[in-house]
Write an enzyme that holds these catalytic residues in place. Structure first.
Site, mmCIF file in Angstrom:
data_model
loop_
_atom_site.group_PDB
_atom_site.id
_atom_site.type_symbol
_atom_site.label_atom_id
_atom_site.label_comp_id
_atom_site.label_asym_id
_atom_site.label_seq_id
_atom_site.Cartn_x
_atom_site.Cartn_y
_atom_site.Cartn_z
ATOM 1 N N ASP A 81 20.827 36.629 31.024
ATOM 2 C CA ASP A 81 21.569 37.319 29.945
ATOM 3 C C ASP A 81 21.640 37.227 28.967
ATOM 4 O O ASP A 81 21.966 37.388 27.836
ATOM 5 C CB ASP A 81 23.174 36.452 29.942
ATOM 6 C CG ASP A 81 23.107 34.857 30.718
ATOM 7 O OD1 ASP A 81 21.838 35.286 30.020
ATOM 8 O OD2 ASP A 81 24.127 34.823 30.338
ATOM 9 N N SER A 82 20.056 36.458 28.950
ATOM 10 C CA SER A 82 19.214 36.514 26.801
ATOM 11 C C SER A 82 19.041 38.161 26.515
ATOM 12 O O SER A 82 18.762 38.018 25.891
ATOM 13 C CB SER A 82 17.877 35.550 27.833
ATOM 14 O OG SER A 82 17.750 36.666 28.651
ATOM 15 N N ASP B 100 22.006 37.132 36.079
ATOM 16 C CA ASP B 100 22.548 35.655 35.484
ATOM 17 C C ASP B 100 23.652 36.664 35.892
ATOM 18 O O ASP B 100 24.429 37.780 35.651
ATOM 19 C CB ASP B 100 22.919 35.441 34.646
ATOM 20 C CG ASP B 100 21.261 34.563 33.895
ATOM 21 O OD1 ASP B 100 21.835 33.577 34.599
ATOM 22 O OD2 ASP B 100 20.843 34.670 33.226
ATOM 23 N N LYS C 174 22.661 33.955 39.659
ATOM 24 C CA LYS C 174 22.584 32.494 38.252
ATOM 25 C C LYS C 174 23.769 31.819 37.632
ATOM 26 O O LYS C 174 24.248 33.289 37.456
ATOM 27 C CB LYS C 174 20.883 32.718 38.162
ATOM 28 C CG LYS C 174 20.931 31.271 37.478
ATOM 29 C CD LYS C 174 19.423 31.218 36.354
ATOM 30 C CE LYS C 174 19.429 32.104 35.178
ATOM 31 N NZ LYS C 174 20.202 30.863 34.089
ATOM 32 N N GLU D 70 25.641 29.400 35.414
ATOM 33 C CA GLU D 70 25.191 27.659 34.351
ATOM 34 C C GLU D 70 26.341 26.521 35.127
ATOM 35 O O GLU D 70 27.437 27.265 34.919
ATOM 36 C CB GLU D 70 24.866 28.231 32.998
ATOM 37 C CG GLU D 70 23.824 29.013 32.994
ATOM 38 C CD GLU D 70 23.698 29.581 31.709
ATOM 39 O OE1 GLU D 70 24.862 28.930 30.742
ATOM 40 O OE2 GLU D 70 22.923 30.260 31.364
ATOM 41 N N GLU E 15 16.359 23.969 31.753
ATOM 42 C CA GLU E 15 16.007 24.086 30.507
ATOM 43 C C GLU E 15 16.344 23.536 29.772
ATOM 44 O O GLU E 15 17.076 22.218 29.293
ATOM 45 C CB GLU E 15 16.487 25.360 30.656
ATOM 46 C CG GLU E 15 16.306 26.126 29.049
ATOM 47 C CD GLU E 15 17.208 27.373 29.081
ATOM 48 O OE1 GLU E 15 17.214 27.992 27.900
ATOM 49 O OE2 GLU E 15 18.139 28.172 29.964
#
Length: 263
Positions: free
Chosen positions: A45-46, A84, A112, A114, A180
């Site tokens: 999602d970067s 993501d 993925k 978070e 991270e």
């Protein structure tokens, strides 16, 4: 080329062979990365910041991730492809499964997420339904408004909480973990404690693998440059050589160096 699998990464961990991964958002770069030997790619999602020009990852939608996943899959048909689930895409187990199905149908091999122990039930639900999960701990960009910015996580008393989160995610069925922006000492403790491969970004050279946002690896990120980033293109001279240098430095442990690490 045979498809890259989670089992192959597990073997790398067991044999203590470091591996390089990178973000990809389109067909051309995905093909280039695969051709040069990076066979684990993340549609992150970067892309909200690097591709769409937002100041955070929060505006990214599931449809955005699916669009870029399809493009990357066409460029790298045999790569292990992570995608993501973006902000607010996994608020409930039902919503999570529906959105995971969308990105898996688009070509992802793994989703993925978070978050820590609070995600354990969701991870377990996905794993039971044959959806492979990669956890993400430490600096989780979707929580930028909670953290008050992009800061190192897991220092002091927070270290034990983050360690416990890692154990909880593995116990729930996560098959990979991204760490991270955490202190090297904590990253090593977690990597040694888990049986699943751990991929670091700003976590020192003690993890099983490394990942970089491709724009950081090539020095084309505007504005603030993260401490952990290295411009491989500046030294290598062309993109393909830069990719090969990145792989070589990760595999040898040269990158990330002390100057890229936190304590």
């Amino acid at each position: 080329m045979k498809p890259t699998t989670i089992a192959l990464l597990q073997k790398c961990k067991q044999e203590k062979k470091r591996f390089a991964t990178i973000t990809a958002y389109d067909h051309s770069f995905a093909k280039l990365f695969a051709d040069e030997g990076i066979n684990v790619l993340l549609v992150g999602d970067s892309l909200g910041m690097t591709v769409q020009g937002h100041d955070s990852t929060l505006p990214v939608t599931v449809e955005d991730i699916a669009y870029h996943t399809r493009a990357v899959r066409r460029g790298a048909p045999n790569s292990l492809l992570l995608a993501d689930l973006p902000f607010m895409a996994y608020a409930t187990p039902e919503q999570t499964f529906e959105n995971a199905a969308i990105v898996m149908r688009a070509g992802a091999n793994m989703v993925k997420l978070e978050g820590g122990a609070w995600l354990a039930d969701t991870v377990k639900m996905l794993a039971e339904r044959a959806v492979p999960v990669c956890g993400h701990l430490g600096l989780t960009p979707q929580s930028v408004n909670v953290f008050g910015g992009y800061k190192v996580q897991g220092r002091g008393d927070a270290a034990q909480t983050l360690f416990d989160d890692a154990l909880a995610l593995e116990a729930a069925g996560a098959q990979l973990l991204v760490l991270e922006c955490v202190p090297v000492e904590l990253a090593k403790r977690i990597t040694d404690a888990l049986t699943i491969p751990v991929i670091g970004i700003g976590a020192g050279n003690v993890t099983d693998g490394q990942i970089l946002v491709m724009h950081d690896a090539f020095g084309i990120t505007g504005g603030h440059i993260p401490k952990f980033a290295k411009n491989f293109l500046a030294e290598a001279g062309d993109i393909r050589a830069a990719v090969r240098q990145y792989i070589a430095e990760v595999e040898s442990g040269v990158y990330p160096g002390e100057e890229h690490s936190f304590h």
